[in-house]
Design an enzyme around this catalytic site. Structure first.
Site, PDB file in Angstrom:
ATOM      1  N   CYS A  93       0.806  -1.228   0.000  1.00  0.00           N
ATOM      2  CA  CYS A  93       0.000   0.000   0.000  1.00  0.00           C
ATOM      3  C   CYS A  93       0.838   1.277   0.000  1.00  0.00           C
ATOM      4  O   CYS A  93       0.355   2.335  -0.398  1.00  0.00           O
ATOM      5  CB  CYS A  93      -0.964   0.004   1.179  1.00  0.00           C
ATOM      6  SG  CYS A  93      -2.230  -1.272   1.085  1.00  0.00           S
ATOM      7  N   HIS A 351      -9.121   3.436  -2.475  1.00  0.00           N
ATOM      8  CA  HIS A 351      -7.717   3.092  -2.234  1.00  0.00           C
ATOM      9  C   HIS A 351      -7.205   2.203  -3.370  1.00  0.00           C
ATOM     10  O   HIS A 351      -7.228   0.982  -3.280  1.00  0.00           O
ATOM     11  CB  HIS A 351      -7.622   2.367  -0.891  1.00  0.00           C
ATOM     12  CG  HIS A 351      -6.250   1.928  -0.488  1.00  0.00           C
ATOM     13  ND1 HIS A 351      -5.088   2.450  -1.019  1.00  0.00           N
ATOM     14  CD2 HIS A 351      -5.852   0.989   0.428  1.00  0.00           C
ATOM     15  CE1 HIS A 351      -4.040   1.862  -0.462  1.00  0.00           C
ATOM     16  NE2 HIS A 351      -4.481   0.974   0.410  1.00  0.00           N
ATOM     17  N   CYS A 381      -0.198   2.651   6.466  1.00  0.00           N
ATOM     18  CA  CYS A 381       0.096   1.293   6.927  1.00  0.00           C
ATOM     19  C   CYS A 381       0.323   0.396   5.725  1.00  0.00           C
ATOM     20  O   CYS A 381      -0.164   0.658   4.621  1.00  0.00           O
ATOM     21  CB  CYS A 381      -1.044   0.759   7.793  1.00  0.00           C
ATOM     22  SG  CYS A 381      -2.649   0.667   6.976  1.00  0.00           S
ATOM     23  N   GLY A 383       0.956  -3.907   4.503  1.00  0.00           N
ATOM     24  CA  GLY A 383       0.846  -5.310   4.853  1.00  0.00           C
ATOM     25  C   GLY A 383       2.163  -5.925   5.281  1.00  0.00           C
ATOM     26  O   GLY A 383       3.245  -5.467   4.899  1.00  0.00           O
TER      27      GLY A 383
END
Length: 397
Positions: A93, A351, A381, A383
């Site tokens: 991300c 997103h 954040c 993964g």
């Protein structure tokens, strides 16, 4: 703070509207999305394409139409000189936020005078983590990682991590739903006021397949059905135990973004007006099981690097992967909620994974312009337990 001649500055920052998965951008290839924002970033800064030393693109599911180094494909598709190289990277991300960092680092090192950090994801045309599933099944978690990794860390689906974060910070379903409703309210208000100067409209199709122009984030709701939201089943857990639903998590989306950078010396030499400079560029590792709490140490690290406090920040973007992540961050820092995602976040506007990071940076810069602010913090954040953070300083006109 001492300014180096190689100090990287932002000349322009642009993004597409974020389209809903299977929505208005469903017929647009991701390489086309990325090529379009490359052209727009250059046009807005009035920088000749031939000056660009490298294009660094973030993309998570690098397969199918997003495979074969989409950065280079977008350079060629955009009609830019063939002498401009491109490289694609995957920090999940945080991919395009880190792509901007990498471009800035190359400039700071003196390797390049101009570079573009960018990113893209079409979650309509390339299923999430197609590179992991090889199209053999839908993505349901990280169970096919190497067994020895899973023996060391029982890495769950991110939804389960978001649930555990809610438990740890004692966040209720009502807390998360209320945060989601406010995200839509703020995003709708920003759209109605025409505040998103960073968005470049582009052609799309309506639900019937008719041509239309998309000039706004498609997932934003003017009105949220509170009763329907409260009745939604949590993704993994029971109604009695779960807090994470599709309504208080980020939307799967299609979109692209680009940030054009130069060294301070090169910008001055070519008569170009910098919009902002970097005060911190950070990436951290964190607990792979909770895996979304890295935004907390990343924020601490960025503030230390910048020599600033959270109170100095005029605008804060914490990516709304899940409401519980942003709320946990806010509780940890006792944050001013008026400065946190003032135009809403990914719960409302979506997103598009690899396209979000540079897009949030572009959005934050528009926000700083709007409030005449100086400092902005962006944190995301990631993964498997990571996070990226950026602090920029908007430069006076």
């Amino acid at each position: 703070m001492t300014i180096s001649p190689n100090d990287p500055v932002i000349l322009s920052a642009v993004r597409t509207p974020f389209g809903k998965r299977k929505g208005a951008l469903r017929d647009t290839r991701p390489d086309e999305l990325l090529a379009g924002v490359l052209q727009q970033a250059l046009a807005r800064a009035a920088v000749p394409a031939a000056r660009i030393g490298d294009v660094i693109a973030g993309c998570v599911s690098q397969a199918g139409e997003q495979g074969a180094n989409i950065a280079r494909q977008a350079v060629l598709l955009a009609g830019l000189p063939e002498t401009i190289p491109g490289v694609s990277l995957n920090r999940m991300c945080g991919s395009s936020q880190y792509a901007v960092h990498a471009a800035a680092q190359a400039i700071a090192a003196g390797d390049l005078d101009f570079a573009i950090g960018c990113g893209v994801e079409s979650m309509s045309r390339v299923p999430m983590f197609l590179d992991l599933t090889l199209g053999q099944r839908d993505f349901t978690g990280f169970d096919n990682l190497h067994p020895r990794i899973l023996e060391r860390f029982a890495i769950p689906h991110q939804v389960e991590s978001a649930e555990r974060i809610a438990e740890h910070w004692q966040l209720s379903r009502a807390d998360c739903d209320a945060f989601a409703i406010e995200s839509h309210r703020r995003a709708h208000a920003a759209r109605q006021a025409g505040l998103h100067a960073e968005i470049t409209p582009l052609p799309g199709v309506d639900k019937d397949g008719n041509a239309m122009q998309l000039d706004h984030d498609e997932g934003v709701r003017a009105v949220v059905d509170r009763e329907r939201m409260s009745g939604m089943q949590p993704v993994f857990r029971s109604m009695e135990e779960g807090v994470v639903t599709a309504a208080n998590a980020s939307q799967m989306s299609d979109g692209a973004s680009a940030v054009l950078l130069a060294s301070r010396t090169a910008a001055d030499a070519h008569g170009l007006k910098p919009r902002a400079r970097f005060r911190a560029r950070v990436v951290v590792g964190s607990d792979p099981v909770l895996q979304l709490t890295g935004v907390i140490p990343a924020t601490h690290a960025a503030l230390r690097q910048a020599g600033l406090s959270l109170a100095d920040m005029d605008w804060i973007e914490v990516n709304e992967a899940f409401a519980s992540v942003a709320l946990a961050w806010a509780r940890e820092f006792n944050a001013d909620m008026d400065r946190l995602n003032p135009w809403g976040g990914a719960i409302a506007h979506g997103h598009p994974l690899g396209g979000t990071g540079a897009g949030l940076l572009a959005k934050m810069l528009s926000g700083l312009d709007h409030v005449d602010g100086r400092f902005g913090l962006q944190v995301m954040c990631i993964g498997h337990g990571m996070a990226t953070a950026t602090i920029i300083e908007r430069l006076p006109d």
